[in-house]
Design a protein around this motif. Structure first.
Motif, PDB file in Angstrom:
ATOM      1  N   ILE A 110      -3.988   0.158  -2.315  1.00 55.11           N
ATOM      2  CA  ILE A 110      -3.349  -1.154  -2.295  1.00 55.11           C
ATOM      3  C   ILE A 110      -3.200  -1.648  -3.727  1.00 55.11           C
ATOM      4  CG2 ILE A 110      -3.449  -3.520  -1.399  1.00 55.11           C
ATOM      5  CD1 ILE A 110      -5.471  -2.479   0.704  1.00 55.11           C
ATOM      6  N   GLU A 111      -1.963  -1.922  -4.137  1.00 54.44           N
ATOM      7  CA  GLU A 111      -1.704  -2.486  -5.464  1.00 54.44           C
ATOM      8  C   GLU A 111      -1.678  -4.008  -5.326  1.00 54.44           C
ATOM      9  OE1 GLU A 111      -1.553  -0.983  -8.298  1.00 54.44           O
ATOM     10  OE2 GLU A 111      -1.553   1.105  -7.608  1.00 54.44           O
ATOM     11  N   LEU A 112      -2.745  -4.645  -5.765  1.00 53.22           N
ATOM     12  CA  LEU A 112      -2.853  -6.095  -5.603  1.00 53.22           C
ATOM     13  C   LEU A 112      -1.835  -6.809  -6.489  1.00 53.22           C
ATOM     14  CD1 LEU A 112      -6.750  -6.511  -5.643  1.00 53.22           C
ATOM     15  CD2 LEU A 112      -5.244  -6.423  -3.652  1.00 53.22           C
TER      16      LEU A 112
ATOM     17  N   VAL B  18     -16.767   0.816   1.727  1.00 53.57           N
ATOM     18  CA  VAL B  18     -15.619   0.323   2.493  1.00 53.57           C
ATOM     19  C   VAL B  18     -14.346   0.381   1.660  1.00 53.57           C
ATOM     20  CG1 VAL B  18     -14.639  -1.668   3.704  1.00 53.57           C
ATOM     21  CG2 VAL B  18     -17.088  -1.151   3.914  1.00 53.57           C
ATOM     22  N   ALA B  19     -14.431   0.005   0.395  1.00 61.05           N
ATOM     23  CA  ALA B  19     -13.268  -0.008  -0.490  1.00 61.05           C
ATOM     24  C   ALA B  19     -13.745   0.116  -1.935  1.00 61.05           C
ATOM     25  CB  ALA B  19     -12.457  -1.287  -0.309  1.00 61.05           C
ATOM     26  N   THR B  20     -12.887   0.683  -2.776  1.00 63.83           N
ATOM     27  CA  THR B  20     -13.183   0.822  -4.195  1.00 63.83           C
ATOM     28  C   THR B  20     -12.170   0.004  -4.984  1.00 63.83           C
ATOM     29  OG1 THR B  20     -14.032   3.065  -3.852  1.00 63.83           O
ATOM     30  CG2 THR B  20     -13.439   2.437  -6.106  1.00 63.83           C
ATOM     31  N   PHE B  21     -12.666  -0.883  -5.844  1.00 67.19           N
ATOM     32  CA  PHE B  21     -11.812  -1.769  -6.630  1.00 67.19           C
ATOM     33  C   PHE B  21     -11.799  -1.293  -8.083  1.00 67.19           C
ATOM     34  CE2 PHE B  21     -12.966  -4.110  -2.940  1.00 67.19           C
ATOM     35  CZ  PHE B  21     -11.997  -5.081  -2.721  1.00 67.19           C
ATOM     36  N   LYS B  22     -10.583  -1.158  -8.628  1.00 72.29           N
ATOM     37  CA  LYS B  22     -10.423  -0.792 -10.022  1.00 72.29           C
ATOM     38  C   LYS B  22      -9.236  -1.562 -10.567  1.00 72.29           C
ATOM     39  CE  LYS B  22      -9.954   3.122 -13.184  1.00 72.29           C
ATOM     40  NZ  LYS B  22      -9.782   4.603 -13.298  1.00 72.29           N
ATOM     41  N   GLY B  23      -9.539  -2.616 -11.350  1.00 65.38           N
ATOM     42  CA  GLY B  23      -8.464  -3.487 -11.807  1.00 65.38           C
ATOM     43  C   GLY B  23      -7.787  -4.139 -10.609  1.00 65.38           C
ATOM     44  N   ARG B  24      -6.473  -3.954 -10.526  1.00 66.13           N
ATOM     45  CA  ARG B  24      -5.720  -4.505  -9.395  1.00 66.13           C
ATOM     46  C   ARG B  24      -5.418  -3.448  -8.344  1.00 66.13           C
ATOM     47  NH1 ARG B  24      -1.583  -9.365 -10.880  1.00 66.13           N
ATOM     48  NH2 ARG B  24      -2.974 -10.557 -12.234  1.00 66.13           N
ATOM     49  N   GLU B  25      -6.164  -2.363  -8.368  1.00 67.62           N
ATOM     50  CA  GLU B  25      -5.975  -1.297  -7.393  1.00 67.62           C
ATOM     51  C   GLU B  25      -7.186  -1.218  -6.477  1.00 67.62           C
ATOM     52  OE1 GLU B  25      -4.148   2.679  -8.447  1.00 67.62           O
ATOM     53  OE2 GLU B  25      -6.217   3.302  -8.032  1.00 67.62           O
ATOM     54  N   VAL B  26      -6.929  -1.164  -5.182  1.00 70.35           N
ATOM     55  CA  VAL B  26      -7.997  -1.038  -4.192  1.00 70.35           C
ATOM     56  C   VAL B  26      -7.760   0.244  -3.405  1.00 70.35           C
ATOM     57  CG1 VAL B  26      -9.184  -2.098  -2.236  1.00 70.35           C
ATOM     58  CG2 VAL B  26      -8.145  -3.553  -3.991  1.00 70.35           C
ATOM     59  N   MET B  27      -8.773   1.104  -3.353  1.00 70.01           N
ATOM     60  CA  MET B  27      -8.660   2.340  -2.586  1.00 70.01           C
ATOM     61  C   MET B  27      -9.509   2.234  -1.324  1.00 70.01           C
ATOM     62  SD  MET B  27      -9.611   6.269  -3.640  1.00 70.01           S
ATOM     63  CE  MET B  27      -8.339   6.329  -4.907  1.00 70.01           C
ATOM     64  N   VAL B  28      -8.884   2.521  -0.201  1.00 71.40           N
ATOM     65  CA  VAL B  28      -9.573   2.511   1.090  1.00 71.40           C
ATOM     66  C   VAL B  28      -9.540   3.928   1.647  1.00 71.40           C
ATOM     67  CG1 VAL B  28      -9.609   1.548   3.422  1.00 71.40           C
ATOM     68  CG2 VAL B  28      -8.882   0.122   1.497  1.00 71.40           C
TER      69      VAL B  28
ATOM     70  N   SER C  26       0.809  -1.218   0.000  1.00 72.35           N
ATOM     71  CA  SER C  26       0.000   0.000   0.000  1.00 72.35           C
ATOM     72  C   SER C  26       0.842   1.269   0.000  1.00 72.35           C
ATOM     73  CB  SER C  26      -0.945   0.017   1.202  1.00 72.35           C
ATOM     74  OG  SER C  26      -0.220   0.233   2.405  1.00 72.35           O
ATOM     75  N   THR C  27       0.236   2.326  -0.527  1.00 72.97           N
ATOM     76  CA  THR C  27       0.770   3.681  -0.436  1.00 72.97           C
ATOM     77  C   THR C  27      -0.384   4.590  -0.016  1.00 72.97           C
ATOM     78  OG1 THR C  27       0.318   4.069  -2.789  1.00 72.97           O
ATOM     79  CG2 THR C  27       2.527   3.300  -2.203  1.00 72.97           C
ATOM     80  N   VAL C  28      -0.056   5.834   0.308  1.00 74.35           N
ATOM     81  CA  VAL C  28      -1.080   6.819   0.660  1.00 74.35           C
ATOM     82  C   VAL C  28      -1.042   7.927  -0.384  1.00 74.35           C
ATOM     83  CG1 VAL C  28      -1.898   8.448   2.395  1.00 74.35           C
ATOM     84  CG2 VAL C  28      -0.873   6.280   3.109  1.00 74.35           C
ATOM     85  N   ASP C  29      -2.198   8.204  -1.012  1.00 76.31           N
ATOM     86  CA  ASP C  29      -2.219   9.224  -2.051  1.00 76.31           C
ATOM     87  C   ASP C  29      -2.319  10.625  -1.452  1.00 76.31           C
ATOM     88  OD1 ASP C  29      -4.890   9.655  -1.356  1.00 76.31           O
ATOM     89  OD2 ASP C  29      -5.707   8.597  -3.098  1.00 76.31           O
ATOM     90  N   ASP C  30      -2.390  11.630  -2.312  1.00 77.49           N
ATOM     91  CA  ASP C  30      -2.384  13.027  -1.862  1.00 77.49           C
ATOM     92  C   ASP C  30      -3.605  13.370  -1.026  1.00 77.49           C
ATOM     93  OD1 ASP C  30      -0.016  13.382  -3.186  1.00 77.49           O
ATOM     94  OD2 ASP C  30      -0.931  14.232  -5.002  1.00 77.49           O
ATOM     95  N   ASP C  31      -4.679  12.609  -1.175  1.00 79.28           N
ATOM     96  CA  ASP C  31      -5.905  12.868  -0.408  1.00 79.28           C
ATOM     97  C   ASP C  31      -5.974  12.067   0.890  1.00 79.28           C
ATOM     98  OD1 ASP C  31      -6.890  14.655  -2.347  1.00 79.28           O
ATOM     99  OD2 ASP C  31      -7.615  12.974  -3.562  1.00 79.28           O
TER     100      ASP C  31
END
Length: 254
Positions: A195-197, A227-237, A185-190
Motif C-alpha cells: 500500500i502506497e500511503l 500484521v503489517a510492515t511500515f517503511k516510510g509511506r509504504e505498508v507491506m501486508v 495497493s499493488t501486489v509484488d512478485d512475492d
C-alpha cells in the motif's frame, strides 16, 4: 464539443486547463449522481464543464470561500481538510475519482466548511452554479441523488463518531489501511500487498482520531505482531487475513 481555457492560478500555484474528457464516454459517470443526466442535458453538461489538472499540494477550493459550482473528480485523490479557529488543519476525509466535491455547500448555501487539496495529480471537471441549476431544473432526479448522498454522508459520519468512542486505535488503523488498500495497493512478485500511503503520519492520526504518538505505538505493535510492515509511506501486508482479523475489536490502546 470541448472547451479549452488558459492556465488559471490557485493561490501561488498554477492549475492547467486541459482538453476535457467527453461526458458521454466518461467511465466514472455511471456510478455518480451525474448518471441521471441524459440526452440534450448531457450534451449541455459536456459543453459547459471546464477540466483542469491539479498537482499534489494544489488547492481546489478554500475553507471560507463561497461555493461557485461543483467539482467532479475524473481521476486522482483529494484531501478534505478542516481548519480550526487557531489555524490548525486536520484531514477529515479522502475523495477519489468518480466523486463530486462541494455538493453539501452547494445545496446548503454559504461558504465551504473545509478546503479541498490534491494529494495526487488529479483531473477535475468544474460545472459552475448556473450550469448546475439548469441541469437540476431539467432533471430533478439529479438533485434527489445528491440529497440521498448527503443522507448517506450523515449516517457514515455518525458511524465514524461511534467508532472513535468504542473501537481501539489499532482497529481503526486497520480499517483505514483496508480502505486505502482498495485504491492505493499493488501486489509484488512475492504476493505481498503493498500500500502506497498518499498521506503523512499526521494525516493518518487525523483520520483515525488519535494522537501521532499513539499512532506510532500502534504501528509498532502491528509490526511486532507481523500484521503489517511500515517503511516510510509504504505498508507491506503479507497476510491479508491477519489484517482483516484486526477488525474484530479487542481490548487495546484507545
Amino acid at each position: 464539443m470541448t472547451r479549452k481555457n488558459p492556465p488559471k492560478f490557485t493561490g501561488s500555484r498554477r492549475t492547467y486547463a486541459i482538453e476535457a474528457p467527453n461526458c458521454f464516454n466518461c467511465q466514472k459517470r455511471d456510478r455518480t449522481e451525474w448518471c441521471k443526466v441524459e440526452g440534450d442535458d448531457l450534451r449541455m453538461l459536456d459543453e459547459i464543464k471546464i477540466c483542469n489538472i491539479y498537482k499534489p499540494g494544489q488547492v481546489v477550493f478554500y475553507q471560507g470561500n463561497p461555493c461557485l459550482g461543483l467539482y467532479c473528480i475524473e481521476s486522482g485523490t483529494i484531501a478534505i481538510r478542516k481548519q480550526d479557529a487557531e489555524g490548525e488543519s486536520a484531514l477529515v476525509r479522502l475523495c477519489h475519482d468518480g466523486q463530486t466535491l462541494g455538493y453539501r455547500t452547494f445545496f446548503a448555501g454559504g461558504t465551504y466548511s473545509a478546503s479541498a487539496e490534491a494529494l495526487t495529480e488529479a483531473r477535475i471537471c468544474f460545472i459552475d452554479k448556473a450550469g448546475v441549476n439548469r441541469i437540476l431544473e431539467h432533471n430533478p432526479a439529479v438533485g434527489l441523488a445528491f440529497l440521498q448522498h448527503i443522507a448517506r454522508d450523515l449516517g457514515e459520519s455518525e458511524e465514524l463518531r461511534l467508532q472513535a468512542v468504542t473501537l481501539p486505535v489499532r482497529t481503526r488503523l486497520a480499517n483505514l489501511l483496508l480502505a486505502l488498500k482498495d485504491v492505493f495497493s499493488t501486489v509484488d512478485d512475492d504476493g505481498n500487498i503493498v500500500i502506497e500511503l498518499p498521506m503523512s503520519r499526521q494525516d493518518i492520526a487525523d483520520m483515525v482520531g488519535a494522537r501521532p504518538e499513539t499512532i506510532a505505538r500502534t504501528i509498532r505493535s502491528l509490526q511486532d505482531d507481523g500484521v503489517a510492515t511500515f517503511k516510510g509511506r509504504e505498508v507491506m501486508v503479507r497476510d491479508l487475513d491477519a489484517l482483516l482479523d484486526e477488525l474484530e475489536p479487542t481490548m487495546g490502546d484507545a
